[in-house]
Design a protein around this motif. Structure first.
Motif, PDB file in Angstrom:
ATOM      1  N   HIS A  49      12.376  34.554  31.663  1.00 21.95           N
ATOM      2  CA  HIS A  49      10.944  34.280  31.500  1.00 21.95           C
ATOM      3  C   HIS A  49      10.631  33.531  30.200  1.00 21.95           C
ATOM      4  N   THR A  50      11.591  32.782  29.694  1.00 21.08           N
ATOM      5  CA  THR A  50      11.321  31.893  28.567  1.00 21.08           C
ATOM      6  C   THR A  50      11.071  30.488  29.104  1.00 21.08           C
ATOM      7  N   PHE A  51      10.358  29.683  28.316  1.00 21.18           N
ATOM      8  CA  PHE A  51       9.957  28.352  28.761  1.00 21.18           C
ATOM      9  C   PHE A  51      10.532  27.283  27.838  1.00 21.18           C
ATOM     10  N   GLN A  52      10.889  26.129  28.459  1.00 21.97           N
ATOM     11  CA  GLN A  52      11.427  25.004  27.715  1.00 21.97           C
ATOM     12  C   GLN A  52      10.753  23.713  28.176  1.00 21.97           C
ATOM     13  N   ALA A  53      10.639  22.779  27.244  1.00 25.22           N
ATOM     14  CA  ALA A  53      10.119  21.445  27.574  1.00 25.22           C
ATOM     15  C   ALA A  53      11.273  20.449  27.488  1.00 25.22           C
ATOM     16  N   HIS A  54      11.347  19.553  28.478  1.00 22.70           N
ATOM     17  CA  HIS A  54      12.416  18.561  28.536  1.00 22.70           C
ATOM     18  C   HIS A  54      11.810  17.155  28.485  1.00 22.70           C
ATOM     19  N   CYS A  55      12.398  16.303  27.667  1.00 18.06           N
ATOM     20  CA  CYS A  55      11.940  14.902  27.574  1.00 18.06           C
ATOM     21  C   CYS A  55      13.162  13.998  27.700  1.00 18.06           C
ATOM     22  N   THR A  56      13.111  13.056  28.659  1.00 18.90           N
ATOM     23  CA  THR A  56      14.196  12.100  28.860  1.00 18.90           C
ATOM     24  C   THR A  56      13.656  10.689  28.689  1.00 18.90           C
ATOM     25  N   ALA A  57      14.358   9.894  27.883  1.00 14.78           N
ATOM     26  CA  ALA A  57      13.940   8.510  27.628  1.00 14.78           C
ATOM     27  C   ALA A  57      15.165   7.612  27.707  1.00 14.78           C
ATOM     28  N   GLU A  58      14.904   6.324  27.910  1.00 13.39           N
ATOM     29  CA  GLU A  58      15.990   5.353  27.923  1.00 13.39           C
ATOM     30  C   GLU A  58      15.623   4.173  27.048  1.00 13.39           C
ATOM     31  N   GLY A  59      16.631   3.472  26.589  1.00 14.17           N
ATOM     32  CA  GLY A  59      16.439   2.302  25.739  1.00 14.17           C
ATOM     33  C   GLY A  59      17.767   1.905  25.135  1.00 14.17           C
ATOM     34  N   GLU A  60      17.805   0.728  24.534  1.00 10.98           N
ATOM     35  CA  GLU A  60      19.013   0.263  23.867  1.00 10.98           C
ATOM     36  C   GLU A  60      18.608  -0.525  22.617  1.00 10.98           C
ATOM     37  N   PRO A  61      18.999  -0.038  21.442  1.00 12.48           N
ATOM     38  CA  PRO A  61      19.809   1.143  21.174  1.00 12.48           C
ATOM     39  C   PRO A  61      19.161   2.426  21.710  1.00 12.48           C
ATOM     40  N   VAL A  62      19.988   3.448  21.894  1.00  6.56           N
ATOM     41  CA  VAL A  62      19.485   4.718  22.423  1.00  6.56           C
ATOM     42  C   VAL A  62      18.391   5.239  21.500  1.00  6.56           C
ATOM     43  N   PRO A  63      17.199   5.533  22.032  1.00 12.61           N
ATOM     44  CA  PRO A  63      16.087   5.940  21.176  1.00 12.61           C
ATOM     45  C   PRO A  63      16.272   7.335  20.582  1.00 12.61           C
ATOM     46  N   THR A  64      15.556   7.561  19.483  1.00 17.14           N
ATOM     47  CA  THR A  64      15.487   8.876  18.860  1.00 17.14           C
ATOM     48  C   THR A  64      14.248   9.592  19.381  1.00 17.14           C
ATOM     49  N   LEU A  65      14.405  10.848  19.806  1.00 14.59           N
ATOM     50  CA  LEU A  65      13.301  11.618  20.376  1.00 14.59           C
ATOM     51  C   LEU A  65      12.788  12.638  19.366  1.00 14.59           C
TER      52      LEU A  65
END
Length: 297
Positions: free
Chosen positions: A153-169
């Motif tokens: 019952h814990t919650f997580q947020a996921h963020c996926t991005a693309e780019g080149e150079p690989v981006p910093t999130l």
């Protein structure tokens, strides 16, 4: 004197050579030009000429473009153009095999090899051995942002991005535990924000040297008190409607049965004096009256 005239296909001048850059950079979603020029050992050539571009490896790689020119007065007609995204820019008759690739995608990041074939008495052919490496760049793009829960019952947020150079999130938003995990593969990166506890808007920012992008997700954790409140909001109006319906139904029944039932209730004591009882009383009275009269005599 015997004179023999011999006609040659062409006169040799220089040796074979192919000139290409080692690297070319293009941007995803746009177009790029791959240059290729060559020389051959003939001053003139008026036979069939074939221009070919391959990917991955020379000589045996997959053909993505091919065109054929039957004579010097004829343009090179396209025979192969993979996904119709390869266009000839140069003129092979002028020793230029340059092509344009439209609408670049990540799968276009390959090594390209140009080749020329001259068909005559001898089938001459020459191909670049090292080829051109096509590098792709791309501004960041958020492709997925979600919130999920685990069995505990814990919650997580996921963020996926693309780019080149690989981006910093980077995650920003309500106070959180700062516990994150990052995974990266090729030009794509995912960052997970763990143990969400505060309601609100969580923003994911992706940055690289070509730009930035943002995506947001809203997190609201429903509590028991909130659930009771929403339950009350649902049940109270429903109860009021049921009560109103019962009042209307009771009033309808009363209005239909009221006039006919009231007289019957008022007349109920009179029902004890039935016709039969009155008849008995009249009969008894009729039998006693003469007796009383006799006694008076």
């Amino acid at each position: 004197v015997l004179i023999i005239s011999v006609s040659f296909l062409g006169v040799q001048s220089n040796s074979w050579s192919v000139h290409v850059p080692s690297d070319v950079t293009g941007e995803v979603g746009k177009m790029v030009i791959l240059p290729c020029t060559f020389t051959h050992p003939y001053k003139t050539f008026d036979r069939t000429l074939t221009a070919i571009w391959r990917i991955k490896e020379p000589y045996n790689g997959t053909v993505v473009f091919k065109c054929v020119s039957q004579s010097s007065s004829e343009l090179c007609k396209t025979a192969v153009s993979y996904k119709n995204k390869y266009k000839l820019l140069g003129n092979p008759r002028h020793k230029d095999l340059s092509i344009r690739i439209d609408n670049l995608t990540w799968s276009d990041s390959e090594r390209y090899f140009c080749r020329v074939e001259l068909s005559g008495d001898i089938h001459d052919k020459y191909e670049s051995r090292n080829g051109i490496k096509l590098h792709l760049i791309a501004a960041p793009r958020i492709i997925n942002i979600t919130v999920s829960s685990n069995r505990d019952h814990t919650f997580q947020a996921h963020c996926t991005a693309e780019g080149e150079p690989v981006p910093t999130l980077t995650w920003t938003g309500p106070p959180y535990s700062n516990l994150t995990s990052t995974t990266s593969m090729n030009h794509r990166v995912t960052k997970e924000l763990q143990y969400l506890t505060h309601d609100g808007k969580y923003t994911c920012t992706a940055v690289n040297s070509h730009g930035r992008a943002e995506g947001a997700v809203y997190f609201y954790k429903f509590k028991a008190s909130n659930s009771s409140f929403f339950l009350i909001l649902i049940l109270v109006p429903l109860g009021i409607k049921v009560l109103i319906l019962l009042v209307i139904l009771g009033f309808t029944i009363f209005s239909r049965g009221g006039p006919s039932s009231a007289p019957s209730i008022l007349a109920r004591p009179q029902l004890q004096d039935s016709t039969y009882e009155n008849f008995d009383r009249r009969l008894v009275g009729s039998q006693t009256l003469p007796t009383e009269r006799r006694a008076s005599r």
